[in-house]
Design a protein around this motif. Sequence first.
Motif, PDB file in Angstrom:
ATOM      1  N   ARG A  20       0.828  -1.202   0.000  1.00  0.00           N
ATOM      2  CA  ARG A  20       0.000   0.000   0.000  1.00  0.00           C
ATOM      3  C   ARG A  20       0.866   1.257   0.000  1.00  0.00           C
ATOM      4  O   ARG A  20       0.493   2.290  -0.577  1.00  0.00           O
ATOM      5  CB  ARG A  20      -0.923  -0.013   1.218  1.00  0.00           C
ATOM      6  CG  ARG A  20      -1.841   1.194   1.325  1.00  0.00           C
ATOM      7  CD  ARG A  20      -2.805   1.025   2.494  1.00  0.00           C
ATOM      8  NE  ARG A  20      -3.628   2.219   2.668  1.00  0.00           N
ATOM      9  CZ  ARG A  20      -3.291   3.256   3.428  1.00  0.00           C
ATOM     10  NH1 ARG A  20      -2.130   3.239   4.090  1.00  0.00           N
ATOM     11  NH2 ARG A  20      -4.087   4.303   3.538  1.00  0.00           N
ATOM     12  N   ALA A  21       2.024   1.176   0.648  1.00  0.00           N
ATOM     13  CA  ALA A  21       2.929   2.325   0.693  1.00  0.00           C
ATOM     14  C   ALA A  21       3.749   2.460  -0.588  1.00  0.00           C
ATOM     15  O   ALA A  21       4.537   3.406  -0.724  1.00  0.00           O
ATOM     16  CB  ALA A  21       3.856   2.204   1.898  1.00  0.00           C
ATOM     17  N   GLY A  22       3.578   1.532  -1.517  1.00  0.00           N
ATOM     18  CA  GLY A  22       4.225   1.643  -2.808  1.00  0.00           C
ATOM     19  C   GLY A  22       5.564   0.943  -2.933  1.00  0.00           C
ATOM     20  O   GLY A  22       6.298   1.182  -3.898  1.00  0.00           O
ATOM     21  N   TYR A  23       5.892   0.063  -2.005  1.00  0.00           N
ATOM     22  CA  TYR A  23       7.176  -0.632  -2.060  1.00  0.00           C
ATOM     23  C   TYR A  23       7.048  -1.960  -2.802  1.00  0.00           C
ATOM     24  O   TYR A  23       5.990  -2.598  -2.777  1.00  0.00           O
ATOM     25  CB  TYR A  23       7.715  -0.868  -0.640  1.00  0.00           C
ATOM     26  CG  TYR A  23       8.184   0.414   0.003  1.00  0.00           C
ATOM     27  CD1 TYR A  23       9.485   0.859  -0.150  1.00  0.00           C
ATOM     28  CD2 TYR A  23       7.288   1.211   0.736  1.00  0.00           C
ATOM     29  CE1 TYR A  23       9.896   2.054   0.418  1.00  0.00           C
ATOM     30  CE2 TYR A  23       7.688   2.401   1.299  1.00  0.00           C
ATOM     31  CZ  TYR A  23       9.006   2.819   1.131  1.00  0.00           C
ATOM     32  OH  TYR A  23       9.408   4.014   1.675  1.00  0.00           O
ATOM     33  N   ALA A  62      21.020  -5.245  10.250  1.00  0.00           N
ATOM     34  CA  ALA A  62      20.107  -4.171   9.882  1.00  0.00           C
ATOM     35  C   ALA A  62      19.345  -4.588   8.628  1.00  0.00           C
ATOM     36  O   ALA A  62      19.915  -5.197   7.722  1.00  0.00           O
ATOM     37  CB  ALA A  62      20.888  -2.881   9.622  1.00  0.00           C
ATOM     38  N   GLY A  63      18.067  -4.291   8.607  1.00  0.00           N
ATOM     39  CA  GLY A  63      17.247  -4.655   7.459  1.00  0.00           C
ATOM     40  C   GLY A  63      16.501  -5.960   7.629  1.00  0.00           C
ATOM     41  O   GLY A  63      15.716  -6.342   6.763  1.00  0.00           O
ATOM     42  N   ILE A  77       2.317  -5.111  10.986  1.00  0.00           N
ATOM     43  CA  ILE A  77       2.323  -3.711  10.551  1.00  0.00           C
ATOM     44  C   ILE A  77       3.450  -2.948  11.239  1.00  0.00           C
ATOM     45  O   ILE A  77       4.127  -2.109  10.623  1.00  0.00           O
ATOM     46  CB  ILE A  77       0.954  -3.063  10.826  1.00  0.00           C
ATOM     47  CG1 ILE A  77      -0.107  -3.698   9.907  1.00  0.00           C
ATOM     48  CG2 ILE A  77       1.005  -1.552  10.616  1.00  0.00           C
ATOM     49  CD1 ILE A  77      -1.513  -3.235  10.164  1.00  0.00           C
ATOM     50  N   ARG A  78       3.685  -3.232  12.533  1.00  0.00           N
ATOM     51  CA  ARG A  78       4.802  -2.595  13.236  1.00  0.00           C
ATOM     52  C   ARG A  78       6.122  -2.878  12.532  1.00  0.00           C
ATOM     53  O   ARG A  78       6.942  -1.976  12.306  1.00  0.00           O
ATOM     54  CB  ARG A  78       4.880  -3.098  14.685  1.00  0.00           C
ATOM     55  CG  ARG A  78       6.112  -2.620  15.449  1.00  0.00           C
ATOM     56  CD  ARG A  78       6.433  -3.509  16.627  1.00  0.00           C
ATOM     57  NE  ARG A  78       6.674  -4.896  16.238  1.00  0.00           N
ATOM     58  CZ  ARG A  78       7.807  -5.342  15.703  1.00  0.00           C
ATOM     59  NH1 ARG A  78       8.807  -4.502  15.442  1.00  0.00           N
ATOM     60  NH2 ARG A  78       7.951  -6.622  15.404  1.00  0.00           N
ATOM     61  N   ILE A 127      10.022   0.258   6.496  1.00  0.00           N
ATOM     62  CA  ILE A 127       9.923   1.455   5.656  1.00  0.00           C
ATOM     63  C   ILE A 127      10.913   2.521   6.127  1.00  0.00           C
ATOM     64  O   ILE A 127      11.603   3.159   5.319  1.00  0.00           O
ATOM     65  CB  ILE A 127       8.483   1.999   5.658  1.00  0.00           C
ATOM     66  CG1 ILE A 127       7.577   1.057   4.861  1.00  0.00           C
ATOM     67  CG2 ILE A 127       8.424   3.409   5.077  1.00  0.00           C
ATOM     68  CD1 ILE A 127       6.091   1.393   4.925  1.00  0.00           C
ATOM     69  N   ARG A 128      11.026   2.680   7.430  1.00  0.00           N
ATOM     70  CA  ARG A 128      12.004   3.645   7.953  1.00  0.00           C
ATOM     71  C   ARG A 128      13.415   3.248   7.560  1.00  0.00           C
ATOM     72  O   ARG A 128      14.236   4.094   7.212  1.00  0.00           O
ATOM     73  CB  ARG A 128      11.889   3.726   9.483  1.00  0.00           C
ATOM     74  CG  ARG A 128      10.606   4.381   9.981  1.00  0.00           C
ATOM     75  CD  ARG A 128      10.634   4.602  11.480  1.00  0.00           C
ATOM     76  NE  ARG A 128      11.687   5.547  11.862  1.00  0.00           N
ATOM     77  CZ  ARG A 128      11.985   5.860  13.123  1.00  0.00           C
ATOM     78  NH1 ARG A 128      11.317   5.297  14.112  1.00  0.00           N
ATOM     79  NH2 ARG A 128      12.944   6.723  13.396  1.00  0.00           N
TER      80      ARG A 128
END
Length: 300
Positions: free
Chosen positions: A34-37, A263-264, A287-288, A294-295
């Motif tokens: 939904r966020a476009g990723y 990381a990641g 979702i968390r 995303i960050r």
Amino acid sequence: MKRRAESGPAAAPLDAVVIGGGPAGLAAGMHLARAGYAALLVERRALGGQARGIGRIENYPGFPQGISGRELMGLWARQAKRWGLKTRLGEAVAVSRGADGIFSVRLKKGAALRARAVLWCAGAAFRRLGVPGESRLAGKGVWNTADEAPSCAGLQVAVAGSGEAAVQQAALLAGRAAKVYLVSRTGRLKAHKLLLKRLSESVAAWLPGFCISRLLGGRRLRAAELTSASARQEKLELKLDALFVLVGKEPLGAPASWRKEPAGFFKAGDAAMGIYRQVAVAGGDGIRAAMGCIRYLEGL
């Protein structure tokens, strides 16, 4: 930065690979899409995971009369598809991170996926009793959940365990099977009042202070040998057509060789949440993890 996945041998890596299609994975993948990723969800069986097998979910907000796990997960899958989440059938057998920060996810049939981030939402596996006959009779009368077993109508069955899942399973089976036993090591059932009330009002027989020490049968389960937890260690043989083993779960760890998660790499749902195994909790945790992902991607 959002990137579009490309195809071909020199394809750009995906933004994220989500491993596991249960509530946590579906929610995480949906949020990313939904966020476009550019996200790909990998599930080894059917979307919805173990939640699909829950006969009735009564504590999920928005459904006053309750809803079956299959129906609820079907709605989640439709919503994820609407936002463009891509899915793939497969099982991740190796996860690694290169010096360039790109993850490689190798699937069981040899395919490899490259991504800037990985969300591990593989859930938890049912614990086994670890008794003679269990492995040999798995799928031949020994199961974990009723949805994976044939109908128990008119049969003699038992449930091993003392937690909420075991109590609920015993109460539900009591409405179909001819005889139901709930076998628990201790004299205390770890379930909330509503489930205990339903169990007490059912025809299920509770056998506290016993553990299953052996399973008997040839081509199918025939009986279970029970041993008491008392010093006398009395033995009892139960004739059974089916046994449901619900003695807890173990989070599934990622097939990676690193000592510290890099990381990641993000975990969510039953793979990370310990004892708080609820569909609503897993979805929120997915979702968390997606928000954290995303960050991280924006930071790149």
